[in-house]
Design a protein around this motif. Structure first.
Motif, PDB file in Angstrom:
ATOM      1  N   ILE A  35      33.246 -10.930  20.080  1.00 42.04           N
ATOM      2  CA  ILE A  35      31.795 -11.038  19.988  1.00 42.04           C
ATOM      3  C   ILE A  35      31.268 -10.987  21.410  1.00 42.04           C
ATOM      4  CG2 ILE A  35      29.815 -12.467  19.329  1.00 42.04           C
ATOM      5  CD1 ILE A  35      31.473 -13.654  17.095  1.00 42.04           C
ATOM      6  N   VAL A  36      30.313 -10.092  21.655  1.00 35.51           N
ATOM      7  CA  VAL A  36      29.739  -9.938  22.991  1.00 35.51           C
ATOM      8  C   VAL A  36      28.234 -10.167  22.921  1.00 35.51           C
ATOM      9  CG1 VAL A  36      31.535  -8.329  23.710  1.00 35.51           C
ATOM     10  CG2 VAL A  36      29.422  -7.444  22.715  1.00 35.51           C
ATOM     11  N   VAL A  37      27.661 -10.471  24.087  1.00 34.05           N
ATOM     12  CA  VAL A  37      26.218 -10.633  24.217  1.00 34.05           C
ATOM     13  C   VAL A  37      25.725  -9.619  25.229  1.00 34.05           C
ATOM     14  CG1 VAL A  37      24.349 -12.162  24.952  1.00 34.05           C
ATOM     15  CG2 VAL A  37      26.238 -13.073  23.592  1.00 34.05           C
ATOM     16  N   ALA A  38      24.718  -8.848  24.839  1.00 36.33           N
ATOM     17  CA  ALA A  38      24.141  -7.860  25.744  1.00 36.33           C
ATOM     18  C   ALA A  38      23.269  -8.568  26.772  1.00 36.33           C
ATOM     19  CB  ALA A  38      23.323  -6.845  24.958  1.00 36.33           C
TER      20      ALA A  38
ATOM     21  N   LEU B  37      23.878 -17.959  29.194  1.00 35.35           N
ATOM     22  CA  LEU B  37      23.163 -16.782  28.706  1.00 35.35           C
ATOM     23  C   LEU B  37      21.918 -17.151  27.899  1.00 35.35           C
ATOM     24  CD1 LEU B  37      26.201 -14.609  27.504  1.00 35.35           C
ATOM     25  CD2 LEU B  37      25.088 -14.601  29.740  1.00 35.35           C
ATOM     26  N   MET B  38      21.775 -18.417  27.533  1.00 38.44           N
ATOM     27  CA  MET B  38      20.634 -18.830  26.713  1.00 38.44           C
ATOM     28  C   MET B  38      19.363 -18.953  27.559  1.00 38.44           C
ATOM     29  SD  MET B  38      22.235 -21.739  24.115  1.00 38.44           S
ATOM     30  CE  MET B  38      22.262 -22.987  25.415  1.00 38.44           C
ATOM     31  N   PRO B  39      18.199 -18.688  26.967  1.00 40.38           N
ATOM     32  CA  PRO B  39      16.928 -18.922  27.671  1.00 40.38           C
ATOM     33  C   PRO B  39      16.774 -20.407  28.011  1.00 40.38           C
ATOM     34  CG  PRO B  39      16.601 -17.600  25.689  1.00 40.38           C
ATOM     35  CD  PRO B  39      18.001 -18.122  25.626  1.00 40.38           C
ATOM     36  N   GLU B  40      15.957 -20.714  29.004  1.00 43.98           N
ATOM     37  CA  GLU B  40      15.799 -22.097  29.461  1.00 43.98           C
ATOM     38  C   GLU B  40      15.306 -23.018  28.358  1.00 43.98           C
ATOM     39  OE1 GLU B  40      13.554 -22.580  32.992  1.00 43.98           O
ATOM     40  OE2 GLU B  40      14.809 -21.236  34.198  1.00 43.98           O
ATOM     41  N   ASP B  41      14.381 -22.545  27.508  1.00 44.84           N
ATOM     42  CA  ASP B  41      13.854 -23.418  26.457  1.00 44.84           C
ATOM     43  C   ASP B  41      14.943 -23.775  25.444  1.00 44.84           C
ATOM     44  OD1 ASP B  41      13.822 -20.696  25.630  1.00 44.84           O
ATOM     45  OD2 ASP B  41      12.465 -21.187  23.980  1.00 44.84           O
TER      46      ASP B  41
ATOM     47  N   GLU C  56      27.496  -5.988  28.804  1.00 43.36           N
ATOM     48  CA  GLU C  56      27.995  -6.883  27.763  1.00 43.36           C
ATOM     49  C   GLU C  56      28.912  -7.945  28.344  1.00 43.36           C
ATOM     50  OE1 GLU C  56      29.861  -4.403  24.861  1.00 43.36           O
ATOM     51  OE2 GLU C  56      27.979  -4.000  23.801  1.00 43.36           O
ATOM     52  N   ARG C  57      28.769  -9.181  27.854  1.00 38.83           N
ATOM     53  CA  ARG C  57      29.642 -10.271  28.266  1.00 38.83           C
ATOM     54  C   ARG C  57      30.312 -10.853  27.027  1.00 38.83           C
ATOM     55  NH1 ARG C  57      28.014 -11.772  33.435  1.00 38.83           N
ATOM     56  NH2 ARG C  57      30.059 -12.774  33.558  1.00 38.83           N
ATOM     57  N   LYS C  58      31.617 -10.995  27.091  1.00 39.68           N
ATOM     58  CA  LYS C  58      32.379 -11.531  25.963  1.00 39.68           C
ATOM     59  C   LYS C  58      32.233 -13.045  25.912  1.00 39.68           C
ATOM     60  CE  LYS C  58      37.121 -12.064  24.250  1.00 39.68           C
ATOM     61  NZ  LYS C  58      38.534 -11.654  24.403  1.00 39.68           N
ATOM     62  N   ILE C  59      31.892 -13.555  24.717  1.00 40.71           N
ATOM     63  CA  ILE C  59      31.781 -15.011  24.544  1.00 40.71           C
ATOM     64  C   ILE C  59      32.683 -15.522  23.416  1.00 40.71           C
ATOM     65  CG2 ILE C  59      29.494 -15.278  25.589  1.00 40.71           C
ATOM     66  CD1 ILE C  59      29.787 -15.248  21.827  1.00 40.71           C
ATOM     67  N   SER C  60      33.380 -14.597  22.730  1.00 35.21           N
ATOM     68  CA  SER C  60      34.199 -15.003  21.589  1.00 35.21           C
ATOM     69  C   SER C  60      35.307 -13.994  21.324  1.00 35.21           C
ATOM     70  CB  SER C  60      33.326 -15.125  20.327  1.00 35.21           C
ATOM     71  OG  SER C  60      34.113 -15.301  19.167  1.00 35.21           O
ATOM     72  N   GLY C  61      36.527 -14.512  21.055  1.00 36.63           N
ATOM     73  CA  GLY C  61      37.629 -13.699  20.568  1.00 36.63           C
ATOM     74  C   GLY C  61      38.020 -14.196  19.186  1.00 36.63           C
ATOM     75  N   ASN C  62      38.436 -13.282  18.298  1.00 37.71           N
ATOM     76  CA  ASN C  62      38.725 -13.635  16.918  1.00 37.71           C
ATOM     77  C   ASN C  62      40.095 -13.133  16.483  1.00 37.71           C
ATOM     78  OD1 ASN C  62      35.929 -14.555  15.390  1.00 37.71           O
ATOM     79  ND2 ASN C  62      35.579 -13.288  17.196  1.00 37.71           N
ATOM     80  N   ALA C  63      40.689 -13.825  15.525  1.00 33.23           N
ATOM     81  CA  ALA C  63      41.973 -13.425  14.956  1.00 33.23           C
ATOM     82  C   ALA C  63      41.959 -13.705  13.461  1.00 33.23           C
ATOM     83  CB  ALA C  63      43.125 -14.172  15.628  1.00 33.23           C
ATOM     84  N   GLN C  64      42.844 -13.011  12.724  1.00 38.69           N
ATOM     85  CA  GLN C  64      42.792 -13.110  11.263  1.00 38.69           C
ATOM     86  C   GLN C  64      44.147 -12.758  10.679  1.00 38.69           C
ATOM     87  OE1 GLN C  64      40.205 -10.650   8.036  1.00 38.69           O
ATOM     88  NE2 GLN C  64      39.040 -11.493   9.751  1.00 38.69           N
ATOM     89  N   CYS C  65      44.454 -13.363   9.531  1.00 36.93           N
ATOM     90  CA  CYS C  65      45.660 -12.987   8.791  1.00 36.93           C
ATOM     91  C   CYS C  65      45.462 -13.338   7.325  1.00 36.93           C
ATOM     92  CB  CYS C  65      46.900 -13.690   9.344  1.00 36.93           C
ATOM     93  SG  CYS C  65      46.948 -15.479   9.072  1.00 36.93           S
TER      94      CYS C  65
END
Length: 327
Positions: A109-112, A176-180, A117-126
């Motif tokens: 999961i990335v954030v523009a 990455l979040m806005p100040e508010d 883009e900056r990666k903020i999450s990696g995921n795995a599944q089985c």
């Protein structure tokens, strides 16, 4: 905390500083052991594929477990793994706090941002016994300098993504979040409460806690398997032939011996995903004639894509018969 929706389970949890490696990875190729020992960072192998990730108390993790027939499983794409389905509610929650989040590549999961883009999450599944397990990280306020020091990242992976280093690509959600929004979600516990509320509504779930019996069972399983060096640090053997290539679906490395024209023993690893245990494919290849035709036939019959998601028989055949070692 745990939320239940019928037979489904959603968990939010955090770890002390640790490196979590994928089921098929070679721990000694992925981790800077001098660094992790110096800083008291634990090394743990998970039961899902993919690459290594860093956890600390500033990183929030989420887990979805849906058995066949569960509420969540009704939306899962048939055949293979479905990252888009399980990351959708996470991405939706991130967009609620003014982050332009999306699923990128296989499982990030990335954030523009204005800087890219900056990666903020990696995921795995089985999939195990018909149940789908999906889990992921959310870097909220993690110590990213510890991440950079702990991970020996595959240089071919960095090159394929066109970036200079791990540190330049990842970012913390808080930054990455806005100040508010930062004023409302001051720390990771605020963020956890926010996400728990969104997921509970998404799945019409109720909140429960782990019982003493659950904790005892978890502790016993960890003691017997998941805390052992045999599980977490097992090495690939010393083999005569070593091959490694990076494909669109991840890196695959093969180490094997050939004796009297046949593959005597083989070990396959990498940061790929798969529905089936790679050990079963290794058994199928052991004893096979070391020729392109014989290996291709076994890989085709085995439906290689179920062991290495996205692979076709010609990919792994070419890997095993590449003319020079690239390890």
């Amino acid at each position: 905390m745990i939320t239940h929706a019928e037979d489904d389970v959603v968990m939010l949890w955090r770890n002390e500083p640790s490196v979590i490696i994928g089921k098929n990875q070679n721990a000694f190729a992925e981790i800077n052991f001098d660094f992790v020992k110096k800083h008291g960072i634990k090394v743990v192998r998970r039961m899902t594929g993919g690459g290594a990730v860093f956890h600390d108390l500033g990183n929030l993790n989420y887990t979805f477990i849906s058995p066949a027939g569960g509420q969540m499983s009704e939306g899962i794409r048939e055949g293979g793994l479905d990252f888009a389905y399980f990351t959708a509610p996470i991405i939706s929650a991130l967009r609620e706090i003014s982050l332009d989040a999306s699923l990128s590549g296989r499982n990030d999961i990335v954030v523009a941002t204005p800087d890219g883009e900056r990666k903020i999450s990696g995921n795995a599944q089985c999939v195990l016994d018909g149940a789908t397990l999906h889990h992921g990280t959310l870097l909220f306020s993690a110590k990213l300098e510890k991440m950079s020091g702990a991970l020996n990242v595959d240089p071919t992976k960095l090159k394929s993504k066109g970036i200079a280093s791990v540190r330049s690509r990842v970012a913390n959600i808080f930054d990455l979040m806005p100040e508010d929004v930062q004023e409302k979600l001051c720390d990771v516990l605020d963020f956890e409460k926010f996400l728990a509320d969104r997921l509970s509504k998404e799945f019409s779930a109720k909140t429960e806690s782990l019982t003493d019996a659950m904790i005892r069972e978890i502790s016993l399983l960890a003691e017997k398997k998941y805390s052992t060096d045999e599980w977490n640090l097992r090495r690939f053997g010393n083999f005569a032939v070593e091959r490694r290539r990076r494909f669109d679906y991840g890196a695959v490395e093969a180490r094997f011996d050939v004796e009297s024209g046949r593959i005597r023993e083989i070990s396959l690893g990498g940061d790929f995903f798969g529905e089936l245990d790679i050990a079963e494919l290794e058994k199928m290849l052991s004893g096979v004639e070391y020729s392109r035709e014989a290996v291709y036939a076994v890989l085709s019959e085995a439906q290689i894509g179920r062991f290495i998601l996205g692979a076709v028989a010609s990919d792994i055949t070419d890997l095993l018969f590449f003319n020079e070692s690239v390890l």
